[in-house]
Scaffold this motif. Structure first.
Motif, mmCIF file in Angstrom:
data_model
loop_
_atom_site.group_PDB
_atom_site.id
_atom_site.type_symbol
_atom_site.label_atom_id
_atom_site.label_comp_id
_atom_site.label_asym_id
_atom_site.label_seq_id
_atom_site.Cartn_x
_atom_site.Cartn_y
_atom_site.Cartn_z
ATOM 1 N N THR A 112 0.812 -1.138 0.170
ATOM 2 C CA THR A 112 -0.056 0.043 0.027
ATOM 3 C C THR A 112 0.903 1.154 -0.090
ATOM 4 N N ALA A 113 0.109 2.412 -0.153
ATOM 5 C CA ALA A 113 0.775 3.851 -0.243
ATOM 6 C C ALA A 113 1.618 3.867 1.074
ATOM 7 N N ALA A 114 0.820 3.466 2.385
ATOM 8 C CA ALA A 114 1.220 3.936 3.477
ATOM 9 C C ALA A 114 2.664 2.915 3.915
ATOM 10 N N GLU A 115 2.591 1.652 3.315
ATOM 11 C CA GLU A 115 3.704 0.867 3.594
ATOM 12 C C GLU A 115 4.894 1.414 2.838
ATOM 13 N N LEU A 116 4.605 1.729 1.621
ATOM 14 C CA LEU A 116 5.906 2.405 0.842
ATOM 15 C C LEU A 116 6.289 3.572 1.419
ATOM 16 N N LEU A 117 5.461 4.519 1.891
ATOM 17 C CA LEU A 117 6.120 5.944 2.428
ATOM 18 C C LEU A 117 6.523 5.793 3.761
ATOM 19 N N LYS A 118 6.094 4.826 4.518
ATOM 20 C CA LYS A 118 6.464 4.403 6.005
ATOM 21 C C LYS A 118 7.985 4.109 5.797
ATOM 22 N N LYS A 119 8.342 3.102 4.927
ATOM 23 C CA LYS A 119 9.710 2.895 4.848
ATOM 24 C C LYS A 119 10.644 4.089 4.433
ATOM 25 N N ARG A 120 10.125 5.046 3.844
ATOM 26 C CA ARG A 120 10.568 6.241 3.459
ATOM 27 C C ARG A 120 10.890 7.215 4.622
ATOM 28 N N GLY A 121 10.428 6.984 5.817
ATOM 29 C CA GLY A 121 10.388 7.691 7.193
ATOM 30 C C GLY A 121 9.273 8.530 7.376
ATOM 31 N N TYR A 122 8.124 8.152 6.533
ATOM 32 C CA TYR A 122 6.927 9.213 6.709
ATOM 33 C C TYR A 122 6.124 8.427 8.154
ATOM 34 N N GLN A 123 5.424 9.413 8.965
ATOM 35 C CA GLN A 123 4.439 9.110 9.953
ATOM 36 C C GLN A 123 3.073 8.790 9.034
ATOM 37 N N THR A 124 2.448 7.802 9.255
ATOM 38 C CA THR A 124 1.122 7.557 8.377
ATOM 39 C C THR A 124 -0.012 7.442 9.280
ATOM 40 N N VAL A 173 -12.264 15.105 10.123
ATOM 41 C CA VAL A 173 -11.256 16.018 10.203
ATOM 42 C C VAL A 173 -10.813 16.454 11.572
ATOM 43 N N ALA A 174 -11.545 16.410 12.502
ATOM 44 C CA ALA A 174 -11.208 16.998 13.873
ATOM 45 C C ALA A 174 -10.337 15.581 14.472
ATOM 46 N N HIS A 175 -10.562 14.450 14.116
ATOM 47 C CA HIS A 175 -9.585 13.154 14.310
ATOM 48 C C HIS A 175 -8.463 13.281 13.950
ATOM 49 N N ALA A 176 -8.383 13.863 12.524
ATOM 50 C CA ALA A 176 -7.107 13.986 11.925
ATOM 51 C C ALA A 176 -6.211 15.033 12.623
ATOM 52 N N GLU A 177 -6.979 16.238 12.795
ATOM 53 C CA GLU A 177 -6.223 17.332 13.492
ATOM 54 C C GLU A 177 -5.825 17.133 15.100
ATOM 55 N N THR A 178 -6.290 16.261 15.600
ATOM 56 C CA THR A 178 -6.113 15.564 16.947
ATOM 57 C C THR A 178 -4.713 14.988 16.900
ATOM 58 N N TRP A 179 -4.837 14.054 15.842
ATOM 59 C CA TRP A 179 -3.714 12.923 15.663
ATOM 60 C C TRP A 179 -2.532 13.833 15.289
ATOM 61 N N PHE A 180 -2.570 15.000 14.367
ATOM 62 C CA PHE A 180 -1.379 15.603 13.969
ATOM 63 C C PHE A 180 -0.955 16.605 14.793
ATOM 64 N N GLU A 181 -1.428 17.137 15.965
ATOM 65 C CA GLU A 181 -1.031 17.774 17.017
ATOM 66 C C GLU A 181 -0.073 16.894 17.989
ATOM 67 N N LYS A 182 -0.459 15.868 17.809
ATOM 68 C CA LYS A 182 0.284 14.902 18.704
ATOM 69 C C LYS A 182 1.642 14.179 17.974
ATOM 70 N N HIS A 183 1.735 14.516 16.555
ATOM 71 C CA HIS A 183 2.694 14.024 15.904
ATOM 72 C C HIS A 183 3.327 14.991 14.711
ATOM 73 N N ARG A 184 3.648 16.094 15.414
ATOM 74 C CA ARG A 184 4.005 17.291 14.580
ATOM 75 C C ARG A 184 5.493 17.103 13.625
ATOM 76 N N THR A 185 6.176 16.177 14.065
ATOM 77 C CA THR A 185 7.523 15.988 13.233
ATOM 78 C C THR A 185 7.369 15.265 12.017
ATOM 79 N N GLY A 186 7.711 15.563 11.011
ATOM 80 C CA GLY A 186 7.393 15.069 9.444
ATOM 81 C C GLY A 186 8.489 13.979 8.959
ATOM 82 N N PRO A 187 8.364 13.571 7.945
ATOM 83 C CA PRO A 187 7.176 13.982 7.144
ATOM 84 C C PRO A 187 5.871 13.199 7.357
ATOM 85 N N HIS A 188 4.606 13.745 6.837
ATOM 86 C CA HIS A 188 3.544 13.061 7.198
ATOM 87 C C HIS A 188 2.805 12.379 5.828
ATOM 88 N N PHE A 189 2.220 11.318 5.986
ATOM 89 C CA PHE A 189 1.226 10.735 5.015
ATOM 90 C C PHE A 189 -0.053 10.501 5.845
#
Length: 629
Positions: A112-124, A173-189
């Motif tokens: 999946t996209a998430a698996e490929l980007l996670k290997k690249r260092g992305y938080q997913t 969107v509120a759930h996504a924003e809550t998660w993002f606030e706790k995982h500020r360091t990037g990169p993000h997918f």
């Protein structure tokens, strides 16, 4: 600035290469660009402002299109939610990834996209708006590669659809924003899925009032407001400028065209044409419009190209970045779309395949269809002729596409002739309405829809099963059994219908009939815990304690603490006079659950069988005391 330079800007930003943009020195990016995928369920391209529709306001989508690249001719490969989303996230055709219906697991061999980007260092992370994308139930495997996947609760008390089967876009969107606030360091997918435009169309105020005469558009306007909230959050977080944002629909909506009220059955453009907007880092592409035909399989290759991730060889799509390089006068050839739906098989009808290429479309069906899309964009005039050179050319191209598919992709048996979905669309609309009514606890409405469907198609196994389920829930077990028995005759491989027939017959006191139905169900699906437990109880009623014990023991292998299985096994042992065998677990059971009167009654019988009369009386007294309360 030429578009070839635009793509150079995109790659330079993504790979932290210093360059000059619009005459200003750019600062090298220290990180890979964030990637935000936004999918809006059931979204027709021709119902969005930036695509020329005037009856809805979609300022957020329009602004993203102005900030990015808008593809006017983007198409999905499947008109079904989980199938189309898995295609987006794997870059594979439905027949290749194999998830052509709800509940089918995604094979681990497909990344999946998430698996490929996670290997690249992305938080997913993924945030879904409907239970049909829940990876614990109807979309197994879709969560692979995601650090966080926002599934629905396993149990909920509410009978409303909100929170049980669907979330409003603002909540997603509120759930996504809550998660993002706790995982500020990037990169993000981050994937955000907004389900709102899917039927039933129930936009919240003020959209319900403003669009009261066209509620589907009201749902789109509301979803757009959720997109606006998410984009504003990304801008405030300082990640918007260097982000890749992809926004698309998973499929469209029939809205009555070709008789289809919703989606899933047909492969017309009403359900295949979707919006696709791509915002790249640095906004170097500002407001580009590309009219070349593209596909949702092209999304993943594009993301991988833009982030420098190697694409798996099996991908069925191609990156869109080369198209952005081309000038508007020479954008390259259209990309042929291979469309497919196995959804009709759910109802016992023929699956469909389509090829859309060079402004023509061939639909492979029991009654084939061929359309000149330039002269007939609504696909109203079927020009199919077996001796036509245009038809034969498209059939040859279709054969090439099908030859690339896995062998198991052939959805029908050799020589099998199934009804054409075109002949069954009215029945399907009624079945869909019955499902919605039943989901909203409107049993009377559901029953009327189903009875009308059976008038049109007396041999519809789906209508018979759903009607049987309604009667089962209403307590009319004899009537339920009649409908479910007929459903099983028409569809002998339906394990659920066989189980429900077993339930209806068991509640009617027809023990031999219940036994036969439940055994048939378990032959089709041996892992059903509820069927094993019920069959065990049926065997007890038939005084067949040995077979009853076998069923309860099989259930306890799956869940050793299941109380129904433990007490059922004890009953079977007592019926066989194996009092010593039943006693240890009954004593343990009544210690852990001292208020269970049924367990105490069984314990008393075991004691009495062993000659321990005083112990038996004490257990009976405790049971009687509990039963009086």
């Amino acid at each position: 600035m030429k578009q070839s330079a635009i793509v150079f800007v995109l790659f330079a930003v993504a790979t932290a290469v210093p360059l000059t943009v619009w005459g200003q020195p750019s600062r090298p990016s220290k990180t890979l660009p964030d990637v935000y995928l936004i999918t809006i369920d059931t979204l027709r391209a021709d119902h969005i402002g930036c695509y020329g529709y005037k009856q809805v306001e979609t300022p957020a989508l329009d602004a993203l299109a102005a900030d990015g690249v808008r593809f006017t001719q983007a198409f999905t490969h499947s008109p079904i939610t989980n199938t189309s989303h898995i295609t987006i996230l794997t870059g594979l055709l439905p027949s290749v990834h194999g998830v052509t219906d709800f509940g089918v697991p995604l094979s681990p061999q497909h990344v999946t996209a998430a698996e490929l980007l996670k290997k690249r260092g992305y938080q997913t992370a993924a945030f879904i708006g409907a239970v049909i994308l829940d990876s614990n139930t109807l979309a197994p495997g879709l969560d692979r590669g995601f650090d966080f996947y926002d599934n629905f609760p396993a149990k909920t008390e509410t009978k409303q659809r909100w929170g049980r089967v669907e979330r409003r876009g603002m909540e997603v969107v509120a759930h996504a924003e809550t998660w993002f606030e706790k995982h500020r360091t990037g990169p993000h997918f981050v994937w955000v899925h907004l389900y709102d435009p899917h039927d039933p169309y129930e936009p919240p105020p003020p959209f319900s009032e403003k669009y009261k005469d066209h509620l589907y558009d009201g749902e789109i306007a509301y979803a757009d407001s959720a997109v606006a909230h998410w984009v504003a959050f990304l801008k405030k977080a300082g990640v918007y400028d260097n982000a890749i944002i992809v926004i698309t629909g998973d499929h469209g909506e029939g809205l009555g065209e070709h008789g289809e009220e919703t989606h899933g059955l047909f492969l017309y453009d009403s359900t295949l044409h979707v919006p696709l907007i791509l915002k790249t880092p640095a906004a170097a592409h500002h407001g580009a419009v590309i009219d070349v035909q593209v596909r949702t399989t092209d999304i993943l290759p594009t993301i991988l190209s833009a982030t420098g991730v190697a694409a798996p060889a099996e991908l069925n799509g191609e990156s869109l970045l080369p198209l952005i390089e081309q000038t508007k006068t020479a954008q390259g050839p259209n990309r042929a779309l291979f469309g497919e739906t196995d959804y009709p098989l759910r109802w016992g009808w023929a699956p469909l395949r389509a090829l859309r290429a060079e402004n023509t479309k061939l639909i492979e069906a029991p009654r084939p269809e061929f359309y000149d899309l330039q002269a007939d964009p609504k696909e109203l005039k079927n020009l199919y002729a077996s001796d036509s050179s245009k038809t034969q050319t498209m059939q040859a191209e279709m054969a090439k596409w099908k030859a690339k598919l896995p062998q198991q992709a052939n959805s029908t048996k050799p020589g099998e002739t199934l009804p054409d979905p075109k002949d069954k669309i009215e029945v399907q609309n009624l079945l869909h309405n019955a499902m919605l009514a039943s989901d909203d606890n409107r049993s009377s409405d559901a029953r009327q829809f189903l009875e009308k469907a059976l008038q049109l198609d007396p041999s519809s196994p789906t209508a018979l099963r759903q009607l049987g389920e309604l009667e089962l829930a209403a307590g009319d077990f004899a009537k339920a059994a009649v409908h479910l028995k007929r459903a099983c005759e028409l569809r002998p491989d339906d394990s659920t219908a066989a189980f429900e027939l077993g339930e209806a017959l068991e509640k009617s006191g027809d023990w031999p009939g219940a036994r036969d139905a439940l055994e048939s169900s378990l032959k089709l699906a041996p892992s059903q815990m509820s069927a094993r437990l019920l069959l065990g109880h049926v065997y007890l009623q038939l005084k067949d304690a040995r077979n009853a014990a076998d069923q309860f023991e099989a259930a306890l292998l799956v869940d050793s603490n299941n109380s129904d299985g433990r007490l059922g096994l004890a009953e079977a042992q007592i019926q066989q006079s194996d009092f010593a065998g039943a006693l240890p677990d009954l004593e343990a059971f009544t210690k852990s659950d001292p208020r269970n009167a049924a367990a105490l009654r069984l314990l008393a019988r075991a004691y009495r069988g062993l000659g321990r009369e005083q112990d038996a009386k004490r257990a009976e007294e405790r049971a009687a005391s509990l039963e009086k309360r």
